[in-house]
Design an enzyme around this catalytic site. Structure first.
Site, PDB file in Angstrom:
ATOM      1  N   ASN A 190      -7.226  -2.998 -40.846  1.00  0.00           N
ATOM      2  CA  ASN A 190      -6.574  -4.260 -41.182  1.00  0.00           C
ATOM      3  C   ASN A 190      -5.130  -3.974 -41.635  1.00  0.00           C
ATOM      4  O   ASN A 190      -4.739  -2.806 -41.756  1.00  0.00           O
ATOM      5  CB  ASN A 190      -7.383  -4.996 -42.253  1.00  0.00           C
ATOM      6  CG  ASN A 190      -7.226  -4.360 -43.618  1.00  0.00           C
ATOM      7  OD1 ASN A 190      -7.145  -3.143 -43.739  1.00  0.00           O
ATOM      8  ND2 ASN A 190      -7.189  -5.162 -44.651  1.00  0.00           N
TER       9      ASN A 190
ATOM     10  N   CYS B 130      -3.341  -3.870 -44.370  1.00  0.00           N
ATOM     11  CA  CYS B 130      -3.018  -3.017 -45.528  1.00  0.00           C
ATOM     12  C   CYS B 130      -3.741  -1.682 -45.502  1.00  0.00           C
ATOM     13  O   CYS B 130      -3.572  -0.862 -46.421  1.00  0.00           O
ATOM     14  CB  CYS B 130      -3.330  -3.770 -46.813  1.00  0.00           C
ATOM     15  SG  CYS B 130      -2.282  -5.199 -47.069  1.00  0.00           S
TER      16      CYS B 130
ATOM     17  N   GLU C  91      -6.912  -0.824 -45.844  1.00  0.00           N
ATOM     18  CA  GLU C  91      -8.096  -0.525 -46.655  1.00  0.00           C
ATOM     19  C   GLU C  91      -9.404  -0.704 -45.902  1.00  0.00           C
ATOM     20  O   GLU C  91     -10.451  -0.246 -46.358  1.00  0.00           O
ATOM     21  CB  GLU C  91      -8.115  -1.369 -47.943  1.00  0.00           C
ATOM     22  CG  GLU C  91      -8.435  -2.847 -47.770  1.00  0.00           C
ATOM     23  CD  GLU C  91      -7.198  -3.685 -47.579  1.00  0.00           C
ATOM     24  OE1 GLU C  91      -7.240  -4.882 -47.888  1.00  0.00           O
ATOM     25  OE2 GLU C  91      -6.185  -3.134 -47.112  1.00  0.00           O
TER      26      GLU C  91
ATOM     27  N   PRO D  17      -5.310  -3.546 -52.261  1.00  0.00           N
ATOM     28  CA  PRO D  17      -4.158  -3.622 -53.163  1.00  0.00           C
ATOM     29  C   PRO D  17      -4.168  -4.812 -54.120  1.00  0.00           C
ATOM     30  O   PRO D  17      -3.460  -4.803 -55.122  1.00  0.00           O
ATOM     31  CB  PRO D  17      -2.963  -3.700 -52.209  1.00  0.00           C
ATOM     32  CG  PRO D  17      -3.509  -4.181 -50.913  1.00  0.00           C
ATOM     33  CD  PRO D  17      -4.911  -3.675 -50.832  1.00  0.00           C
TER      34      PRO D  17
END
Length: 446
Positions: free
Chosen positions: A223, A225, A227, A369
């Site tokens: 994805n 970001c 993660e 995050p």
């Protein structure tokens, strides 16, 4: 029963208003609104054909209108200059050209809709166009809607370690297109990451060693970001436990942490059922895997309350025990949900089938995050440290507004050290180090 459902609803509500847990930003934003998309970490495939390239672009635009963030691997696309079978004189323009095309299209969707999703573009390190990809964002502001990462392999890292050669492979013919010095490419990646923060690295072999549903094939992208690494068309809905809320009288309340973990897993599993995607393949795979991503935020604020310095051996012990508790309880809860509601549809393709372990969800934990939700909860972001203990913002009239770490402010006031002057001194660097007026024990904790 209706009473049981009402009790669950009450539990979900209370753990949110008590700042113990919240689903991720897209769930918070969209649940109960007109859109049916209440989870937004998605990966879409791009195959080496114009049909696939533009079908995925269309699918992505539709999902973007629902606020989705999407990851893509461009690794299946043939390299720049490759031949095109139906056009004898034509030459392929390569993955970076289509990365730029996607970026331009998404810029238009953003302008029209204002729902700002984010995007990840990944290219394997053994792709013939890898150097063009590494330098694609050399100019600040170019390809602005995408994060980009190089898909690293074990073979590449071994070649870097011994300063050896490395083959770039034509994704269409599977033949060696070029041989390069691995360390020279790695140095270029490092140089550009230092220059403007990109590209990142995605260790694809390690990702697939921990692939929970290997029967669905390899995972190629994450994805936006980074993660969540997902199969094509898969989704993961995220949520985070606010660790700050579980410290009482200098101790971690593990009993309450276990209880909230159980409730959070059930809530996120319900989010899977509450999402309906405009792209049928996404709907099918997301319901087939039922991935959830339960993570944490407020870790730095937890440590302040415990009087433990971030990064110290003691903080690592806390991290190990806290996340171990969350992970163990999440797995137990998913197993209990499987007994109650059934296993996920792709269970027989998963690592759990061979173990005879019933599971409701293909994946359970992640560390995100938590940008917006940590701001909503007024806590530290994800598992990150505080990057400045005191800082200020200016408004249009040049007034200064000081933002102070609340635990530092409390500690200074308890020691009668708090003043505007000391806050201004701390704001100069964001740190306590080097200030003679601050006691050693505070410098150690903060």
């Amino acid at each position: 029963s209706a009473e049981y459902v009402s009790d669950l609803e009450d539990h979900f509500y209370k753990m949110m208003i008590h700042r113990e847990f919240t689903p991720a930003g897209r769930t918070v934003t969209n649940a109960g609104a007109k859109t049916d998309t209440v989870a937004n970490c998605i990966v879409l495939p791009i195959d080496d054909s114009m049909d696939s390239i533009f079908k995925t672009l269309k699918d992505a635009a539709l999902l973007q209108k629902q606020g989705a963030g999407i990851g893509f691997s461009f690794s299946r696309l043939r390299g720049r200059g490759s031949s095109i079978a139906k056009k004898p004189l034509g030459k392929a323009t390569g993955p970076v050209s289509f990365l730029k095309l996607y970026n331009a299209a998404f810029s238009v969707v953003w302008e029209a809709d204002k729902r700002q999703g984010a995007y990840m573009g990944i290219l394997r390190v053994d792709h013939p166009d890898i150097e063009e990809f590494v330098t694609a964002k050399e100019k600040e502001g170019e390809i602005s809607k995408f994060n980009i990462s190089v898909g690293i392999t074990d073979a590449f890292m071994r070649a870097v370690e011994i300063d050896g050669n490395f083959d770039l492979i034509d994704p269409r013919t599977k033949q060696v297109a070029q041989t390069i010095r691995a360390k020279a490419l790695f140095d270029k990646i490092v140089r550009y990451a230092w220059r403007n923060g990109e590209p990142g690295l995605a260790f694809l072999d390690e990702v697939n060693r921990t692939n929970p549903v290997p029967g669905l094939g390899e995972i190629e992208s994450s994805n936006p970001c980074g993660e969540q690494f997902l199969h094509p068309y898969d989704v993961c809905n995220l949520g985070s436990i606010n660790l700050e809320a579980f410290v009482e009288n200098g101790m971690i309340d593990y009993g309450r942490l276990k209880k909230v973990t159980r409730q959070a897993v059930r809530m996120l599993d319900n989010v899977v059922d509450d999402s309906n995607f405009t792209v049928s393949e996404v709907e099918r795979v997301s319901k087939g895997n039922r991935r959830i991503g339960l993570g944490a935020m407020g870790f730095a604020y937890m440590l302040y309350q415990l009087g433990i310095r971030y990064g110290s051996p003691a903080s690592l012990d806390v991290a190990e025990k806290v996340m171990g508790t969350i992970q163990d309880e999440a797995h137990k809860t998913s197993q209990a949900l499987a007994e109650e509601k059934g296993v996920f549809a792709n269970y027989e393709l998963s690592i759990y089938a061979g173990k005879g372990m019933p599971m409701r969800n293909a994946a359970l934990t992640t560390v995100a995050p938590t940008g917006k939700i940590s701001m909503i909860f007024d806590t530290s972001s994800g598992i990150e440290p505080e990057f400045a203990l005191v800082y200020y913002k200016r408004d249009g009239q040049e007034n200064k507004y000081y933002y102070t770490n609340k635990y530092l402010e409390r500690a200074l006031k308890e020691r009668h050290l708090y003043s505007q002057e000391i806050m201004e001194k701390i704001a100069e660097t964001g740190s306590l180090q080097g200030l003679d007026a601050i006691p050693r024990e505070l410098k150690e904790v903060f």
